[in-house]
Design an enzyme around this catalytic site. Structure first.
Site: not given
Ligand code: NAD
Length: 495
Positions: A151, A175, A178, A228, A283, A385
């Site tokens: 997000f 994808k 959401e 994450s 991040c 985090e």
């Molecule tokens: P998230 O992991 O909750 O979601 C990321 C994506 O995975 C979304 O599209 C979500 O729908 C999907 N998803 C979530 N749970 C899932 C599951 N159990 N099975 C399959 N798909 C699933 O992350 P978020 O809260 O949207 O974003 C924040 C996180 O992203 C933070 O941890 C941040 O550090 C990380 N991030 C990392 C970078 C990087 O380059 N390292 C860059 C931006 C964000």
């Protein structure tokens, strides 16, 4: 009034998802629900994969210069629609207008990078690897690639993925998160307007069921993921087990070391931006300051003043605050509970964002800038985090101890040092266990031409997102050895 329901884009058609289950999309500034996003099923994911697979042969054979021209037009369209897209980012994410512009600009640079695809795809040649035998490499696309995004950068992270993946000659299933589907839809609409053939780009909304279908489907060749750490691990393990290339960026905990000889005025400015910019939802946020020796006393009074001067408020209107809301009420409450846990374990709160009230938008998801001193390694606040506007302070006696503490983190995204000593900076960049290093740069996030080089629990895979590594990720090499025999017509020119 009924809420808009986000649609999928499959095989050149906008269409509703196969199931009616949805999740709410909030405006974090006000707490209102502004749209709903389909939960999605394997039926949607399979249809998107089939459309991408059908479009692949023609797109693969489209000359790279023609593929690049789509992205030249796309670049122009994004510029023309810049204000509209950044307003969407403010509305569904809560970033300030300046932060939303930064989000889209960093993404646009990836579109510009993809415009160079004819040059980026060129292979190598060597004449006479043996007498009369020449050798060449070719970089060919993989097939159907997938991008799954978080997000926190609604424009930049998707633009890290699909422009280069598609410019390399692959077809794509995207994808989005959401929580921020509206920016994703706007980006896809402009790509269609840029003239991308049907089926080359497909957008499917959803959660775990959709993702797991994408991860396991035999037609999918490669998966780019950002999110994450626990989900990144799941994506990498499941995708690779099913024979796919995977690059999965995870979460982070980035340390900023402040030496006593640093320029304190500039350090305060940079540290406040690194910790509180985008409400800490980056991040590459600088979430832990390690002060060395006398640095703490020189730094903290002005840092506390700077944190307290940050105006927090709604970002969906003309008058802009310095910082917006966090993504959901649940996320705000998780941030508060981590700060509570640190406090109960003995940390001291120097600036407290838990009690913040925003009178013009009382139902928004606000958390004010927070500074927590005397944080210890064992605390959950130190290890996990937080992903909010919270800066931990750890005090150390020397650079060695600061580097050791930094290197104990399970993550390895970024680390920075503020100093005027070349020797301290050299020691730091040499020894620190993180993929992106800043020297007097608080957020050393890399730009489109460099890879985004997270290490350890911040990245799972081999080839990173962005730059030449990403071109390698989205292609496979073929090596051709050629020999022509001189019998028959081969001798004609001698006569
Ligand atoms: P998230 O992991 O909750 O979601 C990321 C994506 O995975 C979304 O599209 C979500 O729908 C999907 N998803 C979530 N749970 C899932 C599951 N159990 N099975 C399959 N798909 C699933 O992350 P978020 O809260 O949207 O974003 C924040 C996180 O992203 C933070 O941890 C941040 O550090 C990380 N991030 C990392 C970078 C990087 O380059 N390292 C860059 C931006 C964000």
């Amino acid at each position: 009034m009924s809420l808009p329901i986000c649609q999928n884009y499959i095989g050149g058609q906008w269409m509703p998802a196969s199931s009616s289950a949805t999740t709410p999309v909030f405006n974090p500034s006000t707490g209102e629900i502004i749209a709903t996003c389909p939960v999605g099923t394997c039926v949607d994911a399979e249809a998107a994969i089939a459309a991408a697979a059908a479009a692949f042969p023609a797109w693969r054979d489209t000359p790279p210069v023609d593929r690049a021209r789509v992205f030249f037009r796309y670049r122009h369209l994004i510029e023309q629609n810049f204000e509209r897209i950044t307003a969407l980012i403010c509305r569904e994410h809560g970033k300030t207008a300046i932060e939303a512009k930064g989000d889209l600009h960093r993404g646009l640079e990836n579109v510009e990078y993809a415009c160079g695809i004819p040059t980026l795809l060129m292979g190598d040649t060597l004449e006479n690897i043996a007498r009369g035998v020449d050798c060449e490499t070719m970089n060919q696309p993989l097939g159907v690639c997938v991008g799954i995004t978080p997000f926190n950068f609604p424009a930049m992270v998707p633009l890290w993925m699909f422009p280069l993946g598609i410019a390399c000659g692959n077809t794509f299933v995207f994808k989005p998160s959401e929580k921020v589907p509206l920016t994703a839809i706007a980006l896809v609409e402009l790509l269609i307007e840029a003239g991308l053939p049907k089926g080359v780009m497909n957008l499917v909304h959803g959660g775990r069921e959709v993702v797991d279908t994408l991860l396991t489907h035999p037609t999918v060749k490669a998966i780019s993921f950002v999110g994450s750490t626990p989900v990144a691990k799941h994506i990498h393990e499941t995708g690779t087990r099913h024979g796919k290339r995977v690059q999965a960026n995870g979460g982070a905990k980035n340390y900023i070391v402040i030496m006593p000889d640093a320029d304190m005025g500039k350090t305060v400015e940079n540290l406040a931006t690194a910790a509180f910019g985008c409400a800490g939802e980056r991040c590459m946020a600088g979430s832990t300051a390690i002060t060395v020796g006398a640095a703490a006393d020189k730094l903290l009074p002005d840092l506390i003043t700077a944190a307290k001067a940050i105006k927090v408020g709604p970002t969906d209107r003309a008058a802009q605050p310095h910082m917006g809301a966090v993504i959901t009420a649940a996320h705000r409450d998780r941030i508060a509970s981590l700060v509570d846990s640190g406090e109960s374990e003995g940390a001291k709160i120097l600036a407290d964002g838990r009690t913040l009230k925003v009178s013009e938008a009382p139902a928004g998801f606000y958390f004010g800038p927070t500074i927590v001193d005397d944080v210890r390694d064992h605390m959950a606040l130190a290890r996990e985090e937080v992903f909010g506007p919270v800066l931990n302070v750890i005090r150390m006696d020397d650079l060695d101890a600061a580097i050791e503490t930094t290197n104990r983190s399970a993550f390895g995204n970024g680390a920075a040092i503020f100093t005027n000593s070349g020797q301290a900076a050299r020691e730091f960049k040499h020894r620190v266990k993180a993929g992106m290093i800043g020297i007097n740069v608080g957020v050393p996030a890399t730009m489109a031409m460099f890879p985004f080089t997270g290490w350890d629990d911040s990245f799972f895979g081999d080839l990173h997102i962005q730059g030449k590594e990403a071109v390698q990720f989205y292609t496979r090499q073929k090596v051709v050895s050629t020999r022509w025999f001189s019998e028959g017509v081969g001798d004609v020119w001698k006569k």
